[in-house]
Design an enzyme around this catalytic site. Structure first.
Site, PDB file in Angstrom:
ATOM      1  N   ASP A 106      11.680 -59.329  30.171  1.00 58.15           N
ATOM      2  CA  ASP A 106      12.206 -60.270  29.192  1.00 58.15           C
ATOM      3  C   ASP A 106      11.166 -61.296  28.773  1.00 58.15           C
ATOM      4  O   ASP A 106      10.725 -62.109  29.585  1.00 58.15           O
ATOM      5  CB  ASP A 106      13.424 -60.980  29.784  1.00 58.15           C
ATOM      6  CG  ASP A 106      14.052 -61.916  28.775  1.00 58.15           C
ATOM      7  OD1 ASP A 106      13.922 -61.641  27.568  1.00 58.15           O
ATOM      8  OD2 ASP A 106      14.642 -62.909  29.185  1.00 58.15           O
ATOM      9  N   ASP A 317      10.286 -61.491  20.026  1.00 54.31           N
ATOM     10  CA  ASP A 317      11.124 -61.268  21.194  1.00 54.31           C
ATOM     11  C   ASP A 317      11.350 -59.773  21.414  1.00 54.31           C
ATOM     12  O   ASP A 317      11.866 -59.083  20.537  1.00 54.31           O
ATOM     13  CB  ASP A 317      12.454 -61.979  20.920  1.00 54.31           C
ATOM     14  CG  ASP A 317      13.434 -61.817  22.051  1.00 54.31           C
ATOM     15  OD1 ASP A 317      12.981 -61.614  23.187  1.00 54.31           O
ATOM     16  OD2 ASP A 317      14.642 -61.898  21.795  1.00 54.31           O
TER      17      ASP A 317
END
Ligand SMILES: *[C@@H]1O[C@H](CO)[C@@H](O)[C@H](O)[C@H]1NC(C)=O
Ligand SMILES: *[C@@H]1O[C@H](CO)[C@@H](O)[C@H](O)[C@H]1NC(C)=O
Ligand SMILES: *[C@@H]1O[C@H](CO)[C@@H](O)[C@H](O)[C@H]1NC(C)=O
Ligand SMILES: *[C@@H]1O[C@H](CO)[C@@H](O)[C@H](O)[C@H]1NC(C)=O
Ligand SMILES: *[C@@H]1O[C@H](CO)[C@@H](O)[C@H](O)[C@H]1NC(C)=O
Ligand SMILES: *[C@@H]1O[C@H](CO)[C@@H](O)[C@H](O)[C@H]1NC(C)=O
Length: 440
Positions: A106, A317
């Protein structure tokens, strides 16, 4: 007691020596790994894959919108973990000898954690829980340690640092902050790294993703990237719809030099910018969007970080699939597509994944005009291949794979498929080059 100072004097140089040796070995540290998509091997259709990924992305962007303005650290931690559902899993070895588990990577969070036995409360996971008592390299961290301070909401129990993180509305992990040897990378580049700080969670609740923990790749001190001396990584995401595995490169292996640029154009770079409200995330300076060669008249403030409260801005992201554009920018892109795409517009219903969709013509086949799309950043232009922004939804309509956001913008992974993307924290630069990711 009188002998204590002498004892300390002897001990200190040894400790200092050991620390610098560890730092040196970490400086050259690197590995290559393969990433597995979270929905791989589950037998979903392409349309199902897309709608599942978009649902996760929507949860993520909703979390981002409330994160910057969270009232307190606990609320922020709660939202942050919610934000971190993620898309890609990586195999990680923990302890001595290493036990392997599959962790969600992440770029939007920092903490590394896995579920640990004995469990006060654990969630079912595909591999056995890590058992610290069986690993001699495991050491808990005292409350005074700098890594404990770096947590969002540290707790102290019998001078052991306790972390807590919240995942979604109903899921959470809490436990002890500890150091352990981690093993990363595929066979030839496999490397064991001592003293990686991680959360050993023995109170976990709720539904986790199909993995056994998380590895944070954010910019904060607790992330894997920050903890290891060579703060850079790159990935090359294969086509979302293809089963080909994605590669991740870490440390010295993370370089775009080896990418064949003669066929794909030059490497481009743009600086990261820091948002003090969200220092973990990779904010970019986006300067505009062109559709069919025309620069849209988007006010620069649409992409700017709001100095007052840290809302707004643009992040890149890996854990969000589609791109979300701040509403005024999205509206202009949508308007340009409606003007340029030579197909009738489909009126979206609330259950549709996307809301800029066009009716694909019935046979016989004919030529359809689709506009080029370029994202402009400070110093770099990302010219998107068609398959990175036009998709067929489940009902056979052709849709723009982007969605509006009420706050900031997110450049999602769908838009950087088949780009080799390098996050260079040392120079605070994001670099990218188009690449056939299934071949590198
Ligand atoms: C590479 O590692 C995997 C486990 O991750 C193992 O199954 C495989 O046998 C290894 N291959 C070689 C050539 O060592
Ligand atoms: C944990 O690891 C950090 C980073 O390597 C190190 O500075 C610290 O001394 C370690 N603490 C313990 C208790 O091992
Ligand atoms: C885990 O994988 C199964 C299929 O293998 C799937 O049905 C389930 O939804 C997945 N769970 C989560 C939380 O993604
Ligand atoms: C690869 O690129 C990096 C910068 O990204 C540079 O420092 C390094 O020297 C290059 N290596 C080679 C072999 O060209
Ligand atoms: C790079 O790509 C070009 C064009 O496709 C090709 O001619 C060349 O052989 C490639 N070079 C390498 C080193 O693969
Ligand atoms: C973003 O880039 C523009 C154009 O290069 C520059 O004028 C501006 O100062 C940059 N903004 C930030 C916050 O770095």
């Amino acid at each position: 007691m009188a002998s204590m100072p002498a004892f300390l004097l002897v001990l200190l140089p040894i400790l200092l020596y050991m620390d610098s040796a560890a730092a040196q070995s970490r400086g050259g540290f690197g590995f290559k790994a393969t990433l597995t998509h979270v929905d791989a091997h589950a037998g979903y259709t392409k349309a199902q894959l897309l709608s599942r990924a978009v649902a996760r992305s929507k949860a993520r962007v909703a979390a981002l919108q409330s994160l910057a303005t969270a009232a307190d650290a606990i609320t922020a931690a709660r939202i942050l973990m919610r934000f971190s559902e993620g898309e890609y899993l990586m195999d990680v070895g923990i302890g001595t000898p290493p036990r392997y588990f599959s962790a969600m990577i992440d770029t939007g969070s920092d903490l590394i954690w896995t579920q640990c036995a004995p469990c006060l409360l654990c969630v079912e996971q595909p591999t056995p829980y890590f058992e610290p008592v069986k690993s001699p390299s495991y050491a808990t961290l005292p409350c005074s340690s700098p890594m404990c301070d770096a947590l969002y909401s540290p707790l102290c129990f019998q001078n052991v640092c306790v972390y807590q993180a919240f995942y979604g509305d109903s899921a959470s992990t809490a436990g002890v902050l500890a150091n352990e040897t981690f093993t990363f990378g595929t066979n030839a580049t496999r490397v064991a790294v001592p003293k990686v700080t991680f959360g050993c969670g023995n109170m976990n609740a709720g539904t986790l993703f199909n993995g056994s923990g998380m590895v944070g790749f954010g910019r904060g001190p607790l992330s894997l990237v920050s903890q290891l001396g060579s703060p850079r990584f790159s990935y090359c995401l294969t086509s979302f719809m293809s089963p080909a595995t994605t590669r991740l490169y870490f440390g010295p292996y993370a370089t775009l030099n080896s990418t064949n640029t003669s066929s794909s154009g030059p490497v481009q770079s743009t600086p990261f910018i820091v948002n003090p409200a969200l220092p973990t995330m990779y904010f970019l300076n986006m300067t505009g969007i062109s559709v069919a060669g025309d620069l849209l008249p988007i006010d620069p403030s649409v992409f700017a970080i709001n100095d007052d409260d840290g809302t707004g801005g643009v992040i890149i992201d890996s854990g969000s699939t589609v791109t979300f554009l701040a509403q005024p920018a999205y509206a202009m892109v949508q308007e340009a597509f409606v003007a340029w795409v030579g197909l009738p517009r489909v009126n979206a219903t609330p259950t549709d994944i996307f809301d800029t969709c066009f009716k694909w013509p019935p046979p016989p086949r004919r030529m359809v005009t689709l506009p080029e799309l370029v994202l402009h950043f400070d110093g770099a232009d990302m010219e998107l291949p068609l398959e990175n922004y036009m998709v067929m939804d489940g009902t056979g309509n052709l849709c723009l794979a982007m969605l509006p956001s009420d706050d900031g913008s997110i450049i999602g992974s769908f838009q950087h498929q088949n780009f080799h993307v390098l996050y260079d924290l040392e120079n605070s630069l994001l670099s990218f080059v188009p690449a056939p990711c299934n071949l590198i």
